[in-house]
Design a protein around this motif. Structure first.
Motif, short mmCIF file in Angstrom:
data_model
loop_
_atom_site.label_atom_id
_atom_site.label_comp_id
_atom_site.label_asym_id
_atom_site.label_seq_id
_atom_site.Cartn_x
_atom_site.Cartn_y
_atom_site.Cartn_z
N ALA A 49 -47.79 4.52 13.77
CA ALA A 49 -47.05 4.19 14.98
C ALA A 49 -46.41 2.81 14.88
N VAL A 50 -47.09 1.87 14.22
CA VAL A 50 -46.52 0.54 14.01
C VAL A 50 -45.27 0.65 13.15
N LEU A 51 -45.35 1.41 12.10
CA LEU A 51 -44.20 1.57 11.20
C LEU A 51 -43.02 2.22 11.92
N ARG A 52 -43.30 3.22 12.74
CA ARG A 52 -42.22 3.88 13.48
C ARG A 52 -41.57 2.92 14.47
N SER A 53 -42.37 2.05 15.09
CA SER A 53 -41.78 1.08 16.02
C SER A 53 -40.86 0.12 15.27
N TYR A 54 -41.16 -0.15 14.01
CA TYR A 54 -40.32 -1.04 13.22
C TYR A 54 -38.96 -0.40 12.92
N VAL A 55 -38.95 0.87 12.53
CA VAL A 55 -37.69 1.49 12.12
C VAL A 55 -36.94 2.13 13.28
N ASP A 56 -37.61 2.34 14.42
CA ASP A 56 -36.94 2.95 15.57
C ASP A 56 -36.53 1.95 16.64
N ASP A 57 -37.16 0.77 16.66
CA ASP A 57 -36.88 -0.18 17.73
C ASP A 57 -36.58 -1.58 17.21
N LEU A 58 -37.62 -2.30 16.75
CA LEU A 58 -37.43 -3.69 16.36
C LEU A 58 -36.42 -3.84 15.23
N GLY A 59 -36.54 -3.01 14.20
CA GLY A 59 -35.64 -3.12 13.05
C GLY A 59 -34.18 -2.91 13.41
N PRO A 60 -33.82 -1.80 14.09
CA PRO A 60 -32.41 -1.61 14.45
C PRO A 60 -31.86 -2.70 15.36
N TRP A 61 -32.67 -3.16 16.32
CA TRP A 61 -32.19 -4.24 17.18
C TRP A 61 -31.94 -5.50 16.36
N LEU A 62 -32.87 -5.82 15.48
CA LEU A 62 -32.75 -7.03 14.67
C LEU A 62 -31.55 -6.94 13.74
N ALA A 63 -31.31 -5.76 13.15
CA ALA A 63 -30.16 -5.59 12.26
C ALA A 63 -28.85 -5.79 13.02
N ASP A 64 -28.75 -5.24 14.22
CA ASP A 64 -27.52 -5.39 15.01
C ASP A 64 -27.30 -6.84 15.43
N GLU A 65 -28.35 -7.50 15.88
CA GLU A 65 -28.23 -8.88 16.32
C GLU A 65 -27.89 -9.79 15.13
N TYR A 66 -28.47 -9.50 14.00
CA TYR A 66 -28.21 -10.29 12.79
C TYR A 66 -26.74 -10.20 12.40
N ALA A 67 -26.21 -8.97 12.40
CA ALA A 67 -24.80 -8.79 12.04
C ALA A 67 -23.89 -9.49 13.04
N ARG A 68 -24.26 -9.46 14.31
CA ARG A 68 -23.45 -10.12 15.34
C ARG A 68 -23.43 -11.63 15.14
N VAL A 69 -24.59 -12.22 14.81
CA VAL A 69 -24.70 -13.68 14.71
C VAL A 69 -24.22 -14.21 13.37
N HIS A 70 -24.62 -13.56 12.27
CA HIS A 70 -24.37 -14.11 10.93
C HIS A 70 -23.46 -13.27 10.06
N GLY A 71 -23.21 -12.01 10.42
CA GLY A 71 -22.44 -11.14 9.55
C GLY A 71 -23.34 -10.38 8.60
N VAL A 72 -22.73 -9.66 7.69
CA VAL A 72 -23.46 -8.78 6.77
C VAL A 72 -23.44 -9.37 5.36
#
Length: 276
Positions: A244-267
């Motif tokens: 369940a911890v792993l799923r929360s990483y790839v379904d919630d925290l990870g996607p949010w963090l990836a989107d915010e990272y691209a917005r702030v710093h780029g890819v």
């Protein structure tokens, strides 16, 4: 007297200081380091350009029986599959022989890759700032000084969106056992905490490798996600094999963090094929 300002891992000019040294290696781990050094020479011989320690052992924070031995091996040419197999076998042998460590992780690169322009703010920075020389020429001498800026943030962790599909595959393929899931929780927790930290690193203006300090730095800018990163930091140190911890990483925290990272710093800039 004026209050002393914390350096946050920076020198007086604002550059990231190199962390770790042989002097900081706890006495209990020194035989392990010596064995690894000798065996790297035996395995790679003249093809070895340089080798480094990184992680908790050269930082002096390792715990006997809990911490792993982390190595970087730089070869004079691109590593082959046989080289990776040899490094894995060496690590397994050292891990089996020395109870002080809980595993050996070895990263292999070529000299050309470490010193390449495209890797200057990723692998180059990693070697120059987070690695302690063990064998051969220190490639930090050929690399620049680094500040905790947006370029460094982008090139170190601006690839999370591309990693998440692979993480989902690894989670799906893992058995429902503590032995199988625990290393995944540890690895992904650490990666997400470090990504969360480098997201805010230019604003925080410093460097740390302590997961709890990273989570607290992140919390100052994203309080709504602070609890998730603090829990991930604890799982990075004391993981429990929980799907369940792993799923929360790839379904919630990870996607949010990836989107915010691209917005702030780029890819992150694309790497040549085979450099993943």
């Amino acid at each position: 007297m004026p209050k002393k300002v914390a350096s946050r891992g920076l020198d007086p000019l604002g550059f990231i200081e190199r962390e770790g040294s042989h002097a900081r290696v706890p006495h209990v781990f020194r035989p392990v380091v010596a064995a690894a050094r000798d065996r790297l020479l035996d395995v790679f011989g003249a093809r070895l350009d340089s080798a480094y320690l990184y992680g908790s052992i050269p930082r002096g924070t390792a715990r006997a029986g809990h911490s792993d031995l982390d190595l970087v091996v730089v070869l004079r040419e691109e590593p082959t599959g046989a080289d990776r197999d040899a490094a894995r076998a060496l690590g397994e042998a050292v891990d089996k022989e020395y109870a002080q460590i809980d595993g050996v992780g070895t990263l292999l690169f070529s000299r050309a890759r470490v010193l390449s322009e495209v890797e200057r703010h990723d692998i180059g920075w990693f070697v120059a700032c987070l690695c302690t020389p063990l064998l051969g020429e220190d490639l930090a001498e050929f690399l620049p000084r680094y500040r905790p800026d947006s370029l460094l943030a982008r090139e170190t962790n601006g690839d999370l969106a591309g990693l998440l599909p692979r993480w989902r595959e690894r989670i799906a393929a893992a058995e429902d056992t503590e032995e199988s899931l625990r290393p995944l929780v540890r690895f992904m927790s650490r990666h997400l905490v470090r990504t969360g930290f480098t997201l805010v690193m230019p604003r925080w203006n410093g460097w740390t490798s302590n997961l709890r300090e990273m989570a607290e730095a992140f919390a100052g800018y994203y309080p709504e996600r602070a609890g998730q990163l603090r829990r991930a930091a604890e799982s990075g140190y004391e993981p429990v094999g929980d799907r369940a911890v792993l799923r929360s990483y790839v379904d919630d925290l990870g996607p949010w963090l990836a989107d915010e990272y691209a917005r702030v710093h780029g890819v992150k800039a694309p790497r040549p094929p085979g450099w993943d």
